[in-house]
Write an enzyme that holds these catalytic residues in place. Structure first.
Site, PDB file in Angstrom:
ATOM      1  N   LYS A 175      31.345 -23.271   9.058  1.00 23.61           N
ATOM      2  CA  LYS A 175      31.390 -22.076   8.213  1.00 23.61           C
ATOM      3  C   LYS A 175      31.303 -20.833   9.102  1.00 23.61           C
ATOM      4  CE  LYS A 175      26.411 -22.458   7.438  1.00 23.61           C
ATOM      5  NZ  LYS A 175      25.368 -22.918   6.507  1.00 23.61           N
ATOM      6  N   TYR A 178      23.323   8.236  23.513  1.00 20.88           N
ATOM      7  CA  TYR A 178      22.908   8.921  22.285  1.00 20.88           C
ATOM      8  C   TYR A 178      21.395   9.137  22.266  1.00 20.88           C
ATOM      9  CZ  TYR A 178      27.465   8.135  20.084  1.00 20.88           C
ATOM     10  OH  TYR A 178      28.781   8.143  19.775  1.00 20.88           O
TER      11      TYR A 178
HETATM   12  C1  PLP Z   1      24.687 -23.961   7.184  1.00 23.53           C
HETATM   13  C2  PLP Z   1      24.276 -25.211   6.573  1.00 23.53           C
HETATM   14  C3  PLP Z   1      24.048 -26.351   7.365  1.00 23.53           C
HETATM   15  C4  PLP Z   1      24.069 -26.320   8.866  1.00 23.53           C
HETATM   16  O1  PLP Z   1      22.805 -25.904   9.303  1.00 23.53           O
HETATM   17  P1  PLP Z   1      22.398 -25.879  10.858  1.00 23.53           P
HETATM   18  O2  PLP Z   1      20.966 -25.561  10.829  1.00 23.53           O
HETATM   19  O3  PLP Z   1      23.210 -24.816  11.486  1.00 23.53           O
HETATM   20  O4  PLP Z   1      22.688 -27.213  11.406  1.00 23.53           O
HETATM   21  C5  PLP Z   1      23.770 -27.527   6.712  1.00 23.53           C
HETATM   22  N1  PLP Z   1      23.703 -27.585   5.365  1.00 23.53           N
HETATM   23  C6  PLP Z   1      23.900 -26.513   4.585  1.00 23.53           C
HETATM   24  C7  PLP Z   1      23.796 -26.645   3.115  1.00 23.53           C
HETATM   25  C8  PLP Z   1      24.170 -25.278   5.163  1.00 23.53           C
HETATM   26  O5  PLP Z   1      24.358 -24.230   4.388  1.00 23.53           O
END
Ligand code: PLP
Length: 709
Positions: free
Chosen positions: A372, A600
């Site tokens: 994702k 800045y």
């Molecule tokens: C993002 C996510 C994961 C992955 O989590 P990590 O800690 O990055 O391994 C797994 N399950 C769900 C439901 C998530 O949203």
């Protein structure tokens, strides 16, 4: 590891195209047919199998057929075939060749010109191999390909054998009412494409150089003998298929694959394709010119001169066309970065991490790669393609759009959308074969009402209280299984303190697990959960609870070689390597006199004379603005240099006084290793008061990603 480019494969395309020209001009015809029988019509026959194998090798990456990529390939090949047919249409019309209904067979199998059989054969062959691969795997597909090839052989150079057996002869005569030769997409192409897939599945395990060379020499010898024998009693019915062509092309391809590094030969590839397409037109042109200039004796009748003239004009013309094309059509590809700031993504490390995580999983458990948010900033499509090639078949994304992007990038297998999707998008989910998470009973009902057989996983809220149906309300959960259209294929939950190992956190995780297990048992009793894919762990779920036995582990952050927080201590610690590096460059150096300020708000003042470098990377590139206040550092020539002043949107300043020599153009490492020093994304996150995941997922909006394998 450098990216695999296989330069020899591209170079050999030119030789192969030349062999095809030879086959169609018979250079030794003026010197008696024997030479052509052995050299041209036998040895040069490796050319087309080589082209097919190359297609199979690059298309069936990892030895798998991916529907999306196959469709794209067939569309492109059909497009090229269409163009070629148009190109030769005047010839067909002149020769009155387009007679109904034969023209249908010509278009679908034989080709509308003698060399154009290649395109429909490629498409049919690819479709056959793509259909077989998922069912029979590489070995079975190859076996079918060999069987078809043997059948084809009896209709080709071994036709004399078939002629001796009346029922066989009847069989082949029936076949030849359907098409002209067995050298087509059904009998000829599948074996070569399957051999390509075979190499794609095991490209790291090639035969040794000696074996390949020895094998090639030996099978070439046998091929020459076989060709000579078959041509000894006059020309066979057709002579494009030989038994010993199989080992010949196998060893030839293995040899060519041996070299992986070098420049990619797109020019060779394009020229060879054009030569293949155009040389029959050039043959006509050379004949025409011969007649026009009164040079028939030389240009037409002297076969070697004819062959050389056709070769010269074909290759010269193709090269000029390619160069013109490149001149006229601006290159889509820009340099990775015009200002020297880019992300380096090490796909080799990514795949090694996947393997290391899989090694921690119990028997039968699979990795679901969480890609994702552009694979946590690493680029979802490229990372997924690499993981796909490494055998990963389950992917998770946050949104339907992310899932569609993966499908368009050629990713097959399962793609689970972890988040909410508006039921109005049901058709998209179904069309792209995306698996949707059901986040509530209402969501399930609304999605079901759309009437598409969408695959879904039921999310169970076991205590995090984010998405999912409450584990303590089994009736509502059981109710979901009554939906009419949705295909429920999985069930999962998410742990919210699996990263912590305090007694309290462990107790809560165990409570979550037991709530989830109770739901599972209840469903199993009612017969609903038998066939479900069940998964609970994310990265820390695996690393802190490696003994849990579920079907999948949804790993994100660990796949990218990192921990969400530097302080994490997990029970299992596989060897994981960071996948991403963020690098920039020194754009300008300046001397800051004592008392002057930089940036800045004049937030940093030089107490004594300092040397400062300006680096073209800023918070719009994903490096948080408060990194400087947190004591942020970068690496130049393997030395840590502090960031000074406020980080701007597009640049930041660093103090390089401690470095003896530093020059404009020096590499600046913001995340990654340089010499003996390393700055991890974990360190950046800690200094910014956040977790690694947030830093990573904001990367890559602007800096280009450069991939290495
Ligand atoms: C993002 C996510 C994961 C992955 O989590 P990590 O800690 O990055 O391994 C797994 N399950 C769900 C439901 C998530 O949203």
């Amino acid at each position: 590891m450098a990216r695999r480019l296989y330069p020899n494969i591209d170079r050999f395309r030119l030789w192969a195209a030349w062999m095809v020209v030879a086959i169609h001009t018979l250079p030794f015809a003026s010197f008696g047919g024997a030479w052509d029988g052995v050299l041209t019509l036998t040895l040069c026959r490796v050319a087309v199998p080589f082209f097919f194998m190359t297609s199979g090798f690059f298309l069936f990456r990892g030895g798998f057929a991916d529907g999306e990529a196959v469709r794209r390939f067939c569309r492109r090949t059909a497009g090229m075939y269409g163009l070629a047919m148009l190109l030769y249409l005047p010839v067909n019309l002149y020769a009155r060749q387009l007679v109904f209904p034969d023209v249908i067979g010509d278009i679908l199998i034989n080709g509308t010109m003698y060399h154009l059989w290649y395109f429909p054969a490629l498409i049919l062959g690819v479709l056959i191999v793509a259909a077989l691969l998922p069912r029979l795997r590489v070995g079975g597909t190859l076996a079918v390909g060999v069987a078809l090839y043997l059948l084809g052989l009896l209709g080709d150079s071994y036709f004399a054998l078939a002629e001796a057996v009346p029922p066989l002869l009847a069989f082949y005569e029936a076949l030849f009412t359907l098409f002209d030769y067995t050298r087509n997409g059904l009998f000829y192409a599948p074996v070569w494409l399957a051999l390509g897939a075979f190499f794609a599945a095991r490209q790291d395990r090639l035969p040794s150089l000696t074996v390949s060379l020895g094998g090639l020499a030996l099978s070439f010898g046998v091929l020459i003998a076989e060709g000579a024998k078959l041509h000894s009693g006059g020309a066979p019915r057709h002579d494009s298929m030989y038994l010993s062509l199989l080992p010949c092309v196998f060893f030839l391809f293995a040899l060519l694959l041996g070299k992986r590094e070098g420049r990619r030969g797109t020019f060779c590839r394009d020229v060879s394709m054009l030569v293949y397409l155009l040389h029959p037109a050039v043959i006509l042109a050379v004949r025409g010119a011969g007649e026009l200039l009164g040079l028939e004796k030389w240009l037409i009748e002297q076969s070697l001169v004819h062959f050389l003239a056709v070769s010269l004009l074909s290759f010269g013309g193709a090269a000029v066309l390619c160069l013109l094309w490149r001149r006229l059509v601006p290159r889509a590809k820009q340099p990775a970065s015009t200002r020297g700031t880019h992300l380096e993504i090490d796909l080799g490390a990514l795949c090694r991490n996947a393997r290391a995580l899989e090694a921690e999983m119990p028997e039968g458990c699979r990795l679901m790669a969480v890609v994702k948010a552009e694979a946590y900033g690493h680029g979802a499509v490229r990372c997924s393609q690499a993981l796909w090639s490494a055998g990963v078949r389950h992917f998770a994304v946050a949104t339907a759009e992310e899932g569609v992007a993966l499908r368009r990038g050629g990713i097959g297998g399962e793609i689970l959308i972890l988040g909410y999707t508006d039921p109005a998008a049901a058709r998209t989910l179904w069309r792209y074969r995306l698996t949707q998470t059901l986040v509530s009973a209402g969501h399930a009902a609304a999605l079901d009402a759309k009437g598409y057989p969408v695959r879904v996983h039921v999310k169970i809220d076991s205590g995090m209280h984010r998405l999912g149906l409450d584990a303590r309300d089994p009736d509502a959960i059981a109710g979901i299984f009554g939906c009419r259209h949705l295909k429920i294929t999985g069930m999962f939950s998410h742990l919210c303190v699996s990263d912590e190992r305090s007694g309290e956190a462990v107790a809560f995780t165990e409570e979550q697990l037991s709530r989830f297990e109770r739901v599972r048992e209840l469903l199993e009793k009612s017969g609903g959960a038998e066939a479900l894919t069940v998964h609970v762990q994310s990265s820390t779920g695996l690393l802190n609870y490696p003994d849990l036995r579920y079907h999948l582990v949804r790993a994100g952050i660990a796949l990218y070689g990192l921990r969400a927080e530097r302080r994490w201590e997990t029970r299992a610690h596989p060897d994981l390597l960071p996948v991403m590096a963020l690098r920039s460059t020194v754009a300008l150096l300046r001397q800051i006199p004592a008392g002057e300020s930089v940036g800045y708000a004049r937030a940093w003042r030089a107490e004594e004379a300092r040397r400062v470098a300006v680096v073209p990377v800023g918070y719009a590139d994903g490096l948080p603005r408060n990194y400087a206040e947190g004591g942020g550092e970068v690496l130049v020539r393997g030395v840590r240099c502090p960031v000074v002043g406020r980080i701007c949107m597009d640049q930041l300043m660093i103090d390089v006084t401690a470095l003896g020599d530093v020059a404009v153009g020096d590499t600046v490492t913001l995340i990654g290793r340089d010499g003996g020093e390393e700055i991890t994304a974990e360190e950046v996150a800690e200094r910014c008061g956040t977790i690694t995941n947030e830093i990573l997922s904001r990367m890559g909006e602007r800096p280009a990603r450069v991939y290495t394998e």
